[in-house]
Each structure stands twice: as C-alpha cells, then as structure tokens.
Design an enzyme around this catalytic site. Structure first.
Site, PDB file in Angstrom:
ATOM      1  N   LYS A 120       0.806  -1.225   0.000  1.00 44.01           N
ATOM      2  CA  LYS A 120       0.000   0.000   0.000  1.00 44.01           C
ATOM      3  C   LYS A 120       0.836   1.269   0.000  1.00 44.01           C
ATOM      4  CE  LYS A 120      -3.741  -2.474   1.992  1.00 44.01           C
ATOM      5  NZ  LYS A 120      -4.325  -2.929   3.248  1.00 44.01           N
ATOM      6  N   GLU A 204      -1.804   8.048   7.693  1.00 44.98           N
ATOM      7  CA  GLU A 204      -2.647   8.892   6.850  1.00 44.98           C
ATOM      8  C   GLU A 204      -3.540   9.727   7.746  1.00 44.98           C
ATOM      9  OE1 GLU A 204      -5.160   6.616   4.241  1.00 44.98           O
ATOM     10  OE2 GLU A 204      -3.652   6.525   2.676  1.00 44.98           O
ATOM     11  N   ARG A 296      -7.771  -8.825  -7.565  1.00 46.61           N
ATOM     12  CA  ARG A 296      -8.505 -10.095  -7.688  1.00 46.61           C
ATOM     13  C   ARG A 296      -9.965  -9.815  -8.058  1.00 46.61           C
ATOM     14  NH1 ARG A 296      -8.433  -8.390  -2.396  1.00 46.61           N
ATOM     15  NH2 ARG A 296     -10.552  -8.008  -1.644  1.00 46.61           N
TER      16      ARG A 296
HETATM   17  C1  MV4 Z   1      -9.281   4.902   6.026  1.00 46.57           C
HETATM   18  C2  MV4 Z   1     -10.402   5.446   6.658  1.00 46.57           C
HETATM   19  C3  MV4 Z   1     -10.364   6.766   7.040  1.00 46.57           C
HETATM   20  N1  MV4 Z   1      -9.263   7.497   6.797  1.00 46.57           N
HETATM   21  N2  MV4 Z   1      -8.207   5.681   5.814  1.00 46.57           N
HETATM   22  C4  MV4 Z   1     -10.624   0.386   5.874  1.00 46.57           C
HETATM   23  C5  MV4 Z   1     -10.213  -0.712   4.957  1.00 46.57           C
HETATM   24  C6  MV4 Z   1      -9.192  -0.115   4.070  1.00 46.57           C
HETATM   25  N3  MV4 Z   1      -9.211  -0.673   2.778  1.00 46.57           N
HETATM   26  C7  MV4 Z   1      -9.435   1.328   4.106  1.00 46.57           C
HETATM   27  N4  MV4 Z   1     -10.170   1.587   5.293  1.00 46.57           N
HETATM   28  C8  MV4 Z   1     -10.300   2.838   5.770  1.00 46.57           C
HETATM   29  N5  MV4 Z   1      -9.242   3.649   5.590  1.00 46.57           N
HETATM   30  C9  MV4 Z   1      -8.223   6.945   6.191  1.00 46.57           C
HETATM   31  N6  MV4 Z   1      -7.135   7.675   5.971  1.00 46.57           N
HETATM   32  C10 MV4 Z   1     -11.514   4.615   6.833  1.00 46.57           C
HETATM   33  C11 MV4 Z   1     -11.458   3.315   6.391  1.00 46.57           C
HETATM   34  C12 MV4 Z   1     -12.630   2.528   6.574  1.00 46.57           C
HETATM   35  C13 MV4 Z   1     -13.145   2.260   7.842  1.00 46.57           C
HETATM   36  C14 MV4 Z   1     -12.529   2.697   8.997  1.00 46.57           C
HETATM   37  C15 MV4 Z   1     -13.078   2.436  10.230  1.00 46.57           C
HETATM   38  C16 MV4 Z   1     -14.252   1.699  10.334  1.00 46.57           C
HETATM   39  C17 MV4 Z   1     -14.860   1.224   9.205  1.00 46.57           C
HETATM   40  C18 MV4 Z   1     -14.315   1.493   7.946  1.00 46.57           C
HETATM   41  C19 MV4 Z   1     -14.957   1.032   6.809  1.00 46.57           C
HETATM   42  C20 MV4 Z   1     -14.438   1.305   5.581  1.00 46.57           C
HETATM   43  C21 MV4 Z   1     -13.271   2.053   5.466  1.00 46.57           C
END
Ligand code: MV4
Length: 477
Positions: A120, A204, A296
């Site tokens: 990432k 981030e 995928r």
């Molecule tokens: C984040 C975010 C907020 N800010 N990054 C979660 C899985 C991954 N693929 C990306 N994710 C997130 N990244 C930043 N900078 C929020 C999520 C996020 C999330 C975070 C807390 C609880 C539930 C979530 C559901 C989807 C994405």
C-alpha cells in the site's frame, strides 16, 4: 507479444461460492472446469458441480494453499489456466509467477502488478505520481515513533496507522492524539510483522464517516482499460463488508466519470491486465481519495454484473486468453440498482460468532430480481475450517425503493434452519429508515446497536419438548 487462444480446461484453485461461480461461467463458455478439494470438502457444492475434481491434501487448508502442487496438477491434467478466485492464493505474487514460469495461464494480473499493488505504500506512491487525490500521509514506511509523531503533527489528528501489506482492517489503528499514536505505533509494527511477515507501516490523515466506494476495472493485453462503475461498500462491521450496492447513491454521473477516469488512469499507468478494483474514500462533499487497489475478483462483483449485464468472470477468462475487451467505455451503461447481502453462518447476537453444522432445512427465495451465488444445499454440513459466508443474495430493481423492498421480500422468503445465520440481522437493516432513504456511511452499523434486537426463530419442536418436560415434572413421571 500476446497470442490469442481458446482455453479448453481451467483448474479452479478455490472452494465455496466463488468456485461454483467460476464453474458456471466455464460451463457457459464450453470450458472444462476442474475443482480441487480437501477431505472435509468431498461433499462440497463446487466438487459436485465441476466436470472433474481432485483431492488435494492433507488437511482442510493446505491443499488450497500449496501452489506448487496445484500448478503441477494443472500441468499433469492438461489444464490451460488457473482461476484463483478470491482469498487463498489469489493475491500471492509467487503463485502467479510460478504459473507464468510453468506455462500455465494465471487468470489475473501479472505477478509484478500483484506484488506492486499488494504494497500500500508503493501503490500510494504510484497514485501520487499519476496525480490521483490522496489524503495527507507518509510517502515512505514509518521508521520509529519520533518519525510518526513529527508527521502526525504536520498532517493533524486524527491519523490512522496502516500496515503496508495489511488487509481486512488488520494492522489498522485510529489515533486521536499524540498519546494514542505513541501507544499504538510499536503495537502496529509488531502486529504487522506477525500477521503479514513484513513490519512496514504508514500514516494517513483519518477521514471521518466516509463512504467506501470502489470502481471495477477491466484491462486487456492491448492497453485497453475500462471501468464498470462503482460499488458502495460502506456498510461494514469490523472491516467485514455486509451489504454492497451498485451504483452508489452519493455519486452523480459527473463524479462517477471523474473517479472512474482516475481508476482507469492508475490501471493504465502499470499496464494492468484482467479484473481489478480501485478503492476510494468519498466524503459527503464529494471529495474522493485513493485508498488501494485490489488485484482479484471480489466477493461483491455480482452487483456490478447485475447493473452492467457483464459477466466479469467471462471477461477475466477472455482477457487471459489474449482477447481484446468485449466492450468500450461508451458501451457500458448502468441500469437500475443492485444490493448484495453476504449471508453468513454466524450468530449476530453472539458477537457474530461462526455457527457451523448441518443445514436441516433450506428454501431459497426466487422470482423477479433475485440472484443467489452460493454453495450450500439442504443436508449440507458446513465445516468449521473456512469462511463463514455461505451464500450471497443479490437483488435488483429499477429504482432504489423497489430494490430495497425486493430485498426485504427475498429475506422474508429465505428459510435456512439448523444453523444461525445473519438473515434476521439483514431484515433489521432493510427496515431501517436511514437505509431505506439511502443514508449510510462506514459508521452505520456502529451507530445502530438496535439492529441486533430481533426475535430468533424458535423451532416449534422446542416448545413441544419444553411442554412435555413440564407435564412430566407435574405428573411425577
Ligand atoms: C481509512 C479510513 C479513514 N481514513 N483511511 C478500511 C479498509 C481499508 N481498505 C481502508 N479503510 C479505511 N481507511 C483513512 N485515511 C476509513 C477506512 C474505513 C473504515 C474505517 C473504520 C471503520 C470502518 C471502515 C470502513 C471502511 C473504510
């Protein structure tokens, strides 16, 4: 140089619903499907449906993960290609590379792209180079606590710590102040090392209450890349997606085009081939930020298939055969709405604890606008060794309102007895006024604990037993 060819036989290096899903497309394309299975999977749906199947041991998991053995088997039986599905070996660059070396086509992107996008930090750097919008954060792995504190100070709290090789939300931590960041930095480093074998983490700015929006893309070996629109996967619990929707209710066609173009640009920059998903966070003002790219086919791909009418697995196979994409971007149009719910053998009331065992009774919904992608049947015993997702219910309709009503109707029709499932929990979601109005973000489940307040089904026989016992006690038998 790419040579066009036709596959005659495909080995499917997976199990469960995705193996069955791939078998279905193989049948439609006149391709022989070959399943692999473990001892505990000998009665599994995918084994029954494939044209041929091979036992791979020794335990419930090893066979599905031993890629040398799988590729060797593919060679032995004269398979042209391997479809990895999702999970298991699907994002293992060493597996893809071994296929490439052995002259078996890996139905997916190149091993180099899997390796690059699996990191990432590297994909963040790539997105930055290509000009995609990013949340403020690290350009390189965090070295130590001091390094992290300095960066967090620059970008401002809250921040989120992420593992470069993480997945499924593991190795992620939100920090609201300096004290929390100090506390979590080393925990995240050691957790990442333990879980993913590599310690790299990055920071981030944490975006609050965003939408999780991901774009499906397809790329062929001639430099063509298109997107098939987006899925809104905001409704999650502990980073497990529960409900997925296409198209998103928060994008208009202009924003869809803008984010879709960004997704295509990223894929083109690495000569991406086959199916992929570019993930973004979108805030309520329509700002979007690149998160990561998945290399995928994804669990939630059916909602895209339903609104575009495109068989994504068929496109994956055609691309791997060296054929050009069947569609141009202009030919893609989205029709209506689709909602997928992941039905799991779990007890939501008991912290979503997996509940395995025999399905004593099974009656699935049908009628207009219903699709089921599953791998269970009446009398099947769900083994405890694998993912608890047993079937995906996908409904579609012309409008959001019609689609939500249809989902409610389909869930009411669904009968699965013998194990606890997430069906009653989904019924609560469908009846939630915010959900019905299309208002939800990534905090939806956390904000609504009442979704767990439902009456579990009670087998009438349980009453008979209770009453019989009471009578026996009273009568002194
Ligand atoms: C984040 C975010 C907020 N800010 N990054 C979660 C899985 C991954 N693929 C990306 N994710 C997130 N990244 C930043 N900078 C929020 C999520 C996020 C999330 C975070 C807390 C609880 C539930 C979530 C559901 C989807 C994405």
């Amino acid at each position: 140089m790419v040579v066009e060819r036709e596959f005659k036989k495909i080995l499917i290096a997976n199990r469960g619903e995705i193996a069955s899903r791939i078998i279905r497309t193989c049948k439609e394309m006149g391709i022989i499907s070959v399943a692999i299975y473990s001892e505990v999977d000998k009665n599994a749906h995918h084994v029954r449906k494939a044209d041929k199947s091979y036992l791979v041991g020794p335990g419930p998991l090893e066979g599905y993960l031993n890629y040398h053995r799988i590729v060797d088997l593919a060679k032995e039986i004269g398979a042209d290609a391997i479809h990895p599905g999702y999970g298991f070996l699907s994002e293992n660059p060493d597996f893809a590379k071994y296929c490439e070396e052995m002259g078996i086509v890996f139905i997916g992107p190149s091993s180099d792209n899997i390796a690059l996008l699996g990191n990432k930090i590297a994909s963040r750097e790539l997105a930055k180079k290509v000009g995609l919008p990013l949340l403020p954060g690290s350009d390189e792995p965090i070295q130590d606590t001091e390094d992290a504190l300095k960066l967090a100070n620059d970008i401002g709290y809250p921040v989120i710590i992420k593992a470069a090789f993480g997945g499924g939300g593991r190795g992620m931590r939100v920090c609201w102040d300096e004290k929390e960041l100090k506390k979590y930095i080393n925990i995240c480093i050691s957790e990442s090392k333990k879980a993913f074998g590599k310690a790299d983490i990055f920071l981030e700015k944490y975006l609050q209450e965003p939408h999780h929006i991901e774009f499906q893309i397809l790329g062929d070996h001639y430099g063509n890349v298109i997107h098939l629109g987006e899925r809104d996967c905001s409704i999650q619990r502990r980073h497990q997606k529960l409900v997925e929707i296409a198209p998103s209710l928060i994008l208009d066609s202009k924003l869809r085009q803008e984010i879709g173009d960004a997704a295509v640009k990223l894929a083109k920059a690495v000569n991406y081939t086959n199916a992929g998903t570019v993930e973004f966070l979108v805030d309520s003002k329509g700002n979007f930020y690149f998160m990561e790219m998945n290399t995928r086919i994804q669990v939630e791909h059916p909602v895209t298939e339903v609104v575009t009418g495109i068989d994504i697995v068929r496109e994956q196979i055609r691309i791997a055969e060296g054929k050009p994409l069947s569609y141009t971007q202009e030919e893609i149009d989205l029709r209506g709405y689709a909602i997928e719910v992941r039905i799991c053998a779990e007890d939501p009331k008991n912290n979503f604890m997996p509940d395995f065992g025999r399905i004593t009774s099974y009656n699935s919904p049908g009628g207009i606008g219903i699709r089921l992608d599953g791998a269970v049947y009446q009398g099947y015993t769900i083994p405890p060794y694998y993912d608890s997702m047993i079937v995906k219910l996908i409904v579609y309709g012309r409008t959001w309102e019609e689609t939500v009503s249809r989902l409610g109707r389909a869930l009411d029709e669904y009968v699965i007895r013998g194990i606890k499932t997430t069906i009653p929990f989904y019924k609560k979601i469908v009846n939630d006024p915010d959900f019905r109005n299309g208002i939800f973000d990534t905090e939806f489940i956390n904000k609504k604990p009442y979704l767990l307040e439902y009456q579990d089904y009670v087998d009438p026989m349980d009453y008979v037993i209770t009453i019989a016992a009471a009578i026996a006690i009273r009568e002194g038998v």
